[in-house]
Design an enzyme around this catalytic site. Structure first.
Site, PDB file in Angstrom:
ATOM      1  CG  HIS A  37      -0.119   0.150   2.499  1.00 32.51           C
ATOM      2  ND1 HIS A  37       0.466  -0.930   3.141  1.00 32.51           N
ATOM      3  CD2 HIS A  37       0.239   1.247   3.223  1.00 32.51           C
ATOM      4  CE1 HIS A  37       1.129  -0.509   4.207  1.00 32.51           C
ATOM      5  NE2 HIS A  37       1.007   0.813   4.278  1.00 32.51           N
ATOM      6  CG  HIS A 120       7.478   4.643   0.757  1.00 29.92           C
ATOM      7  ND1 HIS A 120       7.193   5.751   1.534  1.00 29.92           N
ATOM      8  CD2 HIS A 120       7.437   3.570   1.594  1.00 29.92           C
ATOM      9  CE1 HIS A 120       7.019   5.363   2.789  1.00 29.92           C
ATOM     10  NE2 HIS A 120       7.151   4.051   2.853  1.00 29.92           N
TER      11      HIS A 120
END
Length: 178
Positions: A37, A120
């Site tokens: 995620h 990220h």
């Protein structure tokens, strides 16, 4: 007491591509692909009343879907690397969504996020990995063709306090459709 955070889900086909980069790095604990995620705002351990307030407040966010571009691997931690991540290209819609979430969390009394937002996807958490091993890993696997997906919603995740995080549970989702 749930541990909450908001984020973007990574589509399964991109998760599969990222999972092919696993292995070959001593000291790495690889994140399961179903737990990939992009964290937008870590909230933390919250009581049930606050969790319900946060969940209902997130419905106020009114934004359009946007593209998310993954572009290569990097690491966090400098000389003492602590994570290998797939980098996300910062885009105006992504930065604005994150900033709005930050404002809402502060409005309900949470402390400001202590770190600068660096989008990220965490692929591995590192323990006693040498910076040379990480550099070698990144030189071999760090480049991959950019992957793009459309974020059509963001979610409120919960997790149990554990080493390495996960499994993550989607508590609620919020459509991006302005």
């Amino acid at each position: 007491m749930p541990r909450l955070f908001t984020g973007l889900e990574v589509p399964a086909e991109i998760g599969q591509t990222l999972s092919n980069l696993r292995g070959g790095l001593p000291g790495a604990r690889w994140v399961d692909p179903e737990n990939y995620h992009v964290t937008l705002r870590f909230i933390g351990d919250i009581d049930g009343i606050s969790a319900n307030e946060i969940a209902s407040m997130l419905f106020r966010i009114n934004r359009k879907p946007f593209e998310v571009k993954l572009q290569g691997l990097s690491s966090f931690g400098g000389r003492k690397p602590r994570a290998v991540v797939a980098s996300i290209a910062p885009s105006r819609p992504l930065i604005e969504l994150q900033a709005e979430l930050e404002r809402l969390m502060q409005r309900i009394g949470l402390d400001p996020e202590g770190r600068k937002f660096t989008p990220h996807v965490t692929l591995a958490r590192l323990h006693d990995a040498s910076s040379q091993d990480v550099a070698d890993y990144l030189s071999v696997r760090g480049y991959f063709p950019s992957k793009v997906f459309t974020a059509s919603r963001f979610v409120l995740f919960s997790s149990r306090a554990s080493t390495g995080g996960g499994p993550y549970v989607v508590e609620d989702s919020y459509a991006l459709c302005a």
